[in-house]
Design a protein around this motif. Sequence first.
Motif, PDB file in Angstrom:
ATOM      1  N   ARG A 186      48.969  18.873  39.573  1.00  0.00           N
ATOM      2  CA  ARG A 186      47.515  18.656  39.033  1.00  0.00           C
ATOM      3  C   ARG A 186      46.388  19.479  39.886  1.00  0.00           C
ATOM      4  NH1 ARG A 186      44.210  14.848  41.630  1.00  0.00           N
ATOM      5  NH2 ARG A 186      45.016  13.926  43.386  1.00  0.00           N
ATOM      6  N   GLN A 187      46.704  20.326  40.837  1.00  0.00           N
ATOM      7  CA  GLN A 187      45.602  21.159  41.273  1.00  0.00           C
ATOM      8  C   GLN A 187      45.449  22.435  41.000  1.00  0.00           C
ATOM      9  OE1 GLN A 187      43.795  19.255  43.398  1.00  0.00           O
ATOM     10  NE2 GLN A 187      45.147  17.598  44.014  1.00  0.00           N
ATOM     11  N   PHE A 188      46.428  22.611  39.826  1.00  0.00           N
ATOM     12  CA  PHE A 188      46.354  24.069  39.405  1.00  0.00           C
ATOM     13  C   PHE A 188      46.261  23.962  37.902  1.00  0.00           C
ATOM     14  CE2 PHE A 188      48.490  24.152  43.579  1.00  0.00           C
ATOM     15  CZ  PHE A 188      48.197  25.175  43.878  1.00  0.00           C
ATOM     16  N   THR A 189      45.929  25.128  37.297  1.00  0.00           N
ATOM     17  CA  THR A 189      45.682  25.006  35.768  1.00  0.00           C
ATOM     18  C   THR A 189      46.963  25.544  35.270  1.00  0.00           C
ATOM     19  OG1 THR A 189      45.151  27.338  35.866  1.00  0.00           O
ATOM     20  CG2 THR A 189      43.243  25.797  36.092  1.00  0.00           C
ATOM     21  N   ASN A 190      47.072  25.388  33.846  1.00  0.00           N
ATOM     22  CA  ASN A 190      48.650  25.588  33.278  1.00  0.00           C
ATOM     23  C   ASN A 190      48.840  27.003  33.737  1.00  0.00           C
ATOM     24  OD1 ASN A 190      48.790  22.931  32.162  1.00  0.00           O
ATOM     25  ND2 ASN A 190      47.780  23.475  30.363  1.00  0.00           N
ATOM     26  N   GLU A 191      47.872  28.047  33.439  1.00  0.00           N
ATOM     27  CA  GLU A 191      47.738  29.501  33.712  1.00  0.00           C
ATOM     28  C   GLU A 191      48.319  29.756  34.942  1.00  0.00           C
ATOM     29  OE1 GLU A 191      45.092  33.395  33.574  1.00  0.00           O
ATOM     30  OE2 GLU A 191      44.554  31.683  32.529  1.00  0.00           O
ATOM     31  N   GLU A 192      47.787  29.002  36.048  1.00  0.00           N
ATOM     32  CA  GLU A 192      48.175  29.437  37.512  1.00  0.00           C
ATOM     33  C   GLU A 192      49.604  28.897  37.543  1.00  0.00           C
ATOM     34  OE1 GLU A 192      44.051  28.906  40.036  1.00  0.00           O
ATOM     35  OE2 GLU A 192      44.880  27.002  39.340  1.00  0.00           O
ATOM     36  N   TRP A 193      50.049  27.576  37.135  1.00  0.00           N
ATOM     37  CA  TRP A 193      51.213  26.929  37.466  1.00  0.00           C
ATOM     38  C   TRP A 193      52.172  27.845  36.555  1.00  0.00           C
ATOM     39  CZ3 TRP A 193      52.155  24.228  40.911  1.00  0.00           C
ATOM     40  CH2 TRP A 193      53.385  23.560  41.052  1.00  0.00           C
ATOM     41  N   ARG A 244      39.779  22.581  38.789  1.00  0.00           N
ATOM     42  CA  ARG A 244      38.935  23.282  37.739  1.00  0.00           C
ATOM     43  C   ARG A 244      38.871  24.638  37.897  1.00  0.00           C
ATOM     44  NH1 ARG A 244      33.389  21.072  38.811  1.00  0.00           N
ATOM     45  NH2 ARG A 244      32.808  22.296  37.267  1.00  0.00           N
ATOM     46  N   LEU A 245      39.462  25.266  39.055  1.00  0.00           N
ATOM     47  CA  LEU A 245      39.529  26.558  39.555  1.00  0.00           C
ATOM     48  C   LEU A 245      40.662  27.307  38.931  1.00  0.00           C
ATOM     49  CD1 LEU A 245      38.605  26.356  43.285  1.00  0.00           C
ATOM     50  CD2 LEU A 245      36.987  26.552  41.118  1.00  0.00           C
ATOM     51  N   ASN A 246      40.502  28.386  38.248  1.00  0.00           N
ATOM     52  CA  ASN A 246      41.406  29.124  37.846  1.00  0.00           C
ATOM     53  C   ASN A 246      41.480  30.576  38.247  1.00  0.00           C
ATOM     54  OD1 ASN A 246      44.015  29.370  35.401  1.00  0.00           O
ATOM     55  ND2 ASN A 246      42.888  31.187  35.355  1.00  0.00           N
ATOM     56  N   PHE A 247      42.376  30.920  39.008  1.00  0.00           N
ATOM     57  CA  PHE A 247      42.397  32.571  39.680  1.00  0.00           C
ATOM     58  C   PHE A 247      43.508  33.430  38.942  1.00  0.00           C
ATOM     59  CE2 PHE A 247      40.625  29.987  42.970  1.00  0.00           C
ATOM     60  CZ  PHE A 247      39.787  30.932  43.485  1.00  0.00           C
ATOM     61  N   ASP A 248      42.975  34.539  38.482  1.00  0.00           N
ATOM     62  CA  ASP A 248      43.770  35.548  37.922  1.00  0.00           C
ATOM     63  C   ASP A 248      44.254  36.371  38.726  1.00  0.00           C
ATOM     64  OD1 ASP A 248      45.103  37.221  35.996  1.00  0.00           O
ATOM     65  OD2 ASP A 248      43.228  37.774  35.084  1.00  0.00           O
ATOM     66  N   LEU A 249      45.634  36.562  38.946  1.00  0.00           N
ATOM     67  CA  LEU A 249      45.841  37.412  40.321  1.00  0.00           C
ATOM     68  C   LEU A 249      46.423  38.802  39.675  1.00  0.00           C
ATOM     69  CD1 LEU A 249      48.302  35.017  42.043  1.00  0.00           C
ATOM     70  CD2 LEU A 249      45.937  35.309  42.454  1.00  0.00           C
ATOM     71  N   THR A 250      45.443  39.765  39.384  1.00  0.00           N
ATOM     72  CA  THR A 250      45.641  40.999  38.727  1.00  0.00           C
ATOM     73  C   THR A 250      47.008  41.487  39.685  1.00  0.00           C
ATOM     74  OG1 THR A 250      43.466  41.171  38.214  1.00  0.00           O
ATOM     75  CG2 THR A 250      44.430  43.198  38.172  1.00  0.00           C
ATOM     76  N   THR A 251      46.768  41.702  41.072  1.00  0.00           N
ATOM     77  CA  THR A 251      47.761  42.217  41.979  1.00  0.00           C
ATOM     78  C   THR A 251      48.781  41.095  42.165  1.00  0.00           C
ATOM     79  OG1 THR A 251      46.309  44.053  42.813  1.00  0.00           O
ATOM     80  CG2 THR A 251      48.198  43.446  44.233  1.00  0.00           C
ATOM     81  N   ARG A 252      49.814  41.314  42.025  1.00  0.00           N
ATOM     82  CA  ARG A 252      50.641  40.048  41.913  1.00  0.00           C
ATOM     83  C   ARG A 252      51.211  39.788  43.615  1.00  0.00           C
ATOM     84  NH1 ARG A 252      53.156  36.580  38.103  1.00  0.00           N
ATOM     85  NH2 ARG A 252      51.326  37.448  37.265  1.00  0.00           N
ATOM     86  N   ASN A 253      51.454  41.094  44.077  1.00  0.00           N
ATOM     87  CA  ASN A 253      52.321  40.894  45.430  1.00  0.00           C
ATOM     88  C   ASN A 253      51.001  41.673  46.361  1.00  0.00           C
ATOM     89  OD1 ASN A 253      54.742  39.741  44.952  1.00  0.00           O
ATOM     90  ND2 ASN A 253      55.279  41.765  43.887  1.00  0.00           N
ATOM     91  N   ASP A 270      36.512  26.030  34.754  1.00  0.00           N
ATOM     92  CA  ASP A 270      36.618  25.559  33.450  1.00  0.00           C
ATOM     93  C   ASP A 270      36.315  26.293  32.359  1.00  0.00           C
ATOM     94  OD1 ASP A 270      36.347  22.939  34.914  1.00  0.00           O
ATOM     95  OD2 ASP A 270      34.124  22.949  34.884  1.00  0.00           O
ATOM     96  N   GLY A 271      37.028  27.397  32.699  1.00  0.00           N
ATOM     97  CA  GLY A 271      37.128  28.512  31.485  1.00  0.00           C
ATOM     98  C   GLY A 271      36.134  29.593  31.456  1.00  0.00           C
ATOM     99  N   THR A 272      34.827  29.380  32.377  1.00  0.00           N
ATOM    100  CA  THR A 272      33.826  30.229  32.369  1.00  0.00           C
ATOM    101  C   THR A 272      33.953  31.243  33.525  1.00  0.00           C
ATOM    102  OG1 THR A 272      32.443  28.662  31.505  1.00  0.00           O
ATOM    103  CG2 THR A 272      31.305  30.687  32.820  1.00  0.00           C
ATOM    104  N   PRO A 273      33.821  32.725  33.129  1.00  0.00           N
ATOM    105  CA  PRO A 273      34.194  33.747  34.289  1.00  0.00           C
ATOM    106  C   PRO A 273      33.010  33.534  35.390  1.00  0.00           C
ATOM    107  CG  PRO A 273      34.466  34.557  32.191  1.00  0.00           C
ATOM    108  CD  PRO A 273      34.012  33.301  32.061  1.00  0.00           C
ATOM    109  N   MET A 274      33.243  33.796  36.775  1.00  0.00           N
ATOM    110  CA  MET A 274      32.536  33.402  37.679  1.00  0.00           C
ATOM    111  C   MET A 274      32.303  34.992  38.267  1.00  0.00           C
ATOM    112  SD  MET A 274      31.212  30.395  38.329  1.00  0.00           S
ATOM    113  CE  MET A 274      31.318  30.164  36.354  1.00  0.00           C
ATOM    114  N   SER A 275      31.537  35.632  37.504  1.00  0.00           N
ATOM    115  CA  SER A 275      31.574  37.217  38.049  1.00  0.00           C
ATOM    116  C   SER A 275      30.757  37.438  39.130  1.00  0.00           C
ATOM    117  CB  SER A 275      30.783  38.060  36.754  1.00  0.00           C
ATOM    118  OG  SER A 275      29.696  37.430  36.644  1.00  0.00           O
TER     119      SER A 275
END
Length: 303
Positions: free
Chosen positions: A139-146, A186-195, A209-214
Amino acid sequence: MPGRHVRMSVRWAFNFRAWSPTAEDWTLCNQCIQPEETHRISKFVFKKDAKSSMIGRLMIRKVVSEYLNIPYKEVALGRTEKGKPFIANRSNVDHFSFNVSHQGDYAVLAAQGNCILGVDIMKLETRTDVASFFKTMRRQFTNEEWRVIQSPATDKEKLRLFFRLWCLKESYVKALGVGIGFEVGRLNFDLTTRNIDSNVTTDTTLKIDGTPMSEWAFEEQLLGNHCVAVAVNKNSRTSLENMENKKIATELLSSAGEFKVLDIKDIIKNVEPLSEPDMSFWENFQPKAEDPSQWKSKQAQKS
């Protein structure tokens, strides 16, 4: 206060598990921290925790003194209600942000001028109970992160991604200084570089919450078998238009340096004792077990 210090970024690391302090070194370290920290460190059950806490405090005092040109003895540190350290006796240093973290084998410090930042480190450990561990933490991760965590074929690689994402979440929360009250799910991190590796990676992005934090940037790298993340709020930096040399300021503010591994000689260089030597601090520390596994081993030998 020279402006060049304020705009510099500092990334330090210290392997406290490899450090076996002598009585002389441990006593000197104790002399160079504030009395309330001496009391707190003496309460730790295991040496590893005492050492990591000690190094963290000494690195903070070192960076504040050296980069803000404050005499070592005049550095006074406090803690917020949530435990984040701050400079207690200077009203004109809000532009200088610093944070420490310790886990596994290393204590790390990140410091930088004209920003708000947080740092976290996680050892990439293996586990035998991966399925149940993941179930507890889901539950500490979003569906995308999981989906990212579950994408590799092996548990080892899944755990590497888990610890990396957790490290990122902790770095952000530590930058905010809100402690455990923030819902990291609530935090979703997008890992552009996987390794990631020992080079600094800066292309990870955050949504809340879906809003980019630029306005937030993240520096990541491996330190041995540990992942390290630094969260930096870019919008909190002093406007480049107000800086004398825009080109130099831009280079310094955008640079993401690798962590420099210090040794104990680096840590205690230029320190100034705040108190007289107290051998009871060493006598309290020396008999303790390094960690729970060593304590269990000693108990087994006794029985």
